[in-house]
Design a protein around this motif. Structure first.
Motif, PDB file in Angstrom:
ATOM      1  N   ASP A  71      -3.396   6.725   6.038  1.00 40.92           N
ATOM      2  CA  ASP A  71      -2.909   5.346   5.948  1.00 40.92           C
ATOM      3  C   ASP A  71      -3.380   4.579   7.174  1.00 40.92           C
ATOM      4  OD1 ASP A  71      -1.602   3.141   4.924  1.00 40.92           O
ATOM      5  OD2 ASP A  71       0.364   3.711   5.718  1.00 40.92           O
ATOM      6  N   GLU A  72      -3.764   3.327   6.993  1.00 39.41           N
ATOM      7  CA  GLU A  72      -4.257   2.510   8.111  1.00 39.41           C
ATOM      8  C   GLU A  72      -5.356   3.245   8.853  1.00 39.41           C
ATOM      9  OE1 GLU A  72      -2.292  -0.423   9.569  1.00 39.41           O
ATOM     10  OE2 GLU A  72      -0.581  -0.396   8.207  1.00 39.41           O
ATOM     11  N   LYS A 117       0.819  -1.215   0.000  1.00 37.76           N
ATOM     12  CA  LYS A 117       0.000   0.000   0.000  1.00 37.76           C
ATOM     13  C   LYS A 117       0.857   1.272   0.000  1.00 37.76           C
ATOM     14  CE  LYS A 117      -2.640  -1.340   3.598  1.00 37.76           C
ATOM     15  NZ  LYS A 117      -2.346  -2.776   3.824  1.00 37.76           N
ATOM     16  N   THR A 118       2.037   1.212   0.600  1.00 40.98           N
ATOM     17  CA  THR A 118       2.856   2.432   0.682  1.00 40.98           C
ATOM     18  C   THR A 118       3.143   3.004  -0.708  1.00 40.98           C
ATOM     19  OG1 THR A 118       3.912   1.421   2.593  1.00 40.98           O
ATOM     20  CG2 THR A 118       4.909   3.432   1.743  1.00 40.98           C
ATOM     21  N   LEU A 146       5.272   3.185  11.707  1.00 43.25           N
ATOM     22  CA  LEU A 146       4.717   3.225  10.347  1.00 43.25           C
ATOM     23  C   LEU A 146       5.038   4.538   9.653  1.00 43.25           C
ATOM     24  CD1 LEU A 146       1.313   1.453  10.829  1.00 43.25           C
ATOM     25  CD2 LEU A 146       3.036   0.911   9.093  1.00 43.25           C
TER      26      LEU A 146
HETATM   27 MG    MG Z   1       1.251   0.234   5.157  1.00 40.81          MG
END
Ligand code: MG
Ligand code: ADP
Length: 246
Positions: free
Chosen positions: A185-186, A74-75, A114
């Protein structure tokens, strides 16, 4: 070929605008650009499914919700379109104004670890096109982070945990008025950790949703995340990887 890919990788794409964008199955199918001409994926053979399905939409300026497990890539799914968007838009004369750093992209992460990992990944893309990225997180010196924000290069991209970013916003060290690209994110983990109000404040400090691009990544799709997407995104494309009911 695309239908087989979608089925094999368990990719579902729900596009409220019914655009005819198709997944990018090979890196060579990506549009040519300053960033992509620098071969940022030399060490990888092909995009992961979340990258394949998200990139065409995100690179065309759409808001995207990506639902996929940890470790699915996903990054880069959000970092590539983020750096691309900044690289292809005119850089304001100064991304710094006195003691305030004016970021053009903001990525919000639930934890320091993260945030640091994301910062490392996006920095290496950003450097290829002469952009800078700064990481802001709690449990570390504010003075050191302020110094990074004030460096000559400023901070085109800010990767941050919600609490520390909120602190820097309220003291005026950071402005998000020039943000054109925002990433949560997340998102599910951030809500679990009680960051809802901070996230609302952060997105509320950016230009309105019609004037920025917003991406949201999450491993699960509970109602709380859905509500967040509804209030902060515009006609998002929803990409789901995997056969779990989410
Ligand atoms: Mg990630
Ligand atoms: P997620 O955010 O979904 O948990 P990450 O973005 O952290 O996943 O990626 C997990 C790992 O996969 C990282 O080590 C990353 O370098 C690697 N990775 C990312 N994209 C690719 C790709 N296209 N091919 C192979 N490995 C990749």
């Amino acid at each position: 070929e695309i239908a087989a890919f979608l089925e094999k990788q368990e990719v579902r794409i729900i596009d409220p605008s019914n655009s005819n964008l198709r997944p990018v199955i090979q890196f060579s199918q990506l549009p040519s650009s300053t960033l992509l001409s620098k071969k940022p994926f030399a060490s990888f053979t092909s995009p992961t499914p979340i990258q394949s399905a998200s990139w065409p939409f995100a690179l065309s300026g759409r808001d995207v919700i990506g639902i996929a497990e940890t470790g699915s890539g996903k990054t880069l799914a959000f970092s590539v379109p983020c750096v691309e968007a900044l690289a292809s838009s005119a850089k304001p004369k100064s991304s710094k104004n006195g003691r305030t750093a004016h970021a053009r992209a903001v990525i919000v992460s639930p934890t320091r670890e993260l945030a640091m990992q994301t910062h490392a990944a996006i920095s290496s893309l950003a450097q290829l096109v002469g952009l800078s990225a700064v990481c802001l997180y709690g449990g570390a010196s504010k003075d050191d982070q302020r110094a990074l924000l004030r460096k000559n290069s400023g901070a085109d991209i800010i990767v941050a945990t919600p609490g520390r970013l909120k602190d820097f916003l309220s003291e005026g060290a950071v402005s998000l008025e020039s943000v054109m690209f925002a990433v949560l994110d997340e998102a599910d983990r951030m809500l679990d950790k009680g960051f809802e109000d901070d996230i609302k404040l952060i997105l509320g400090s950016c230009p309105p949703r019609e004037k920025r691009q917003t991406l949201m990544f999450t491993a699960t799709w509970p109602n709380s995340v859905r509500v967040l997407a509804e209030s902060f995104m515009v006609d998002p494309v929803k990409v789901t990887i995997g056969n779990r009911t989410r």
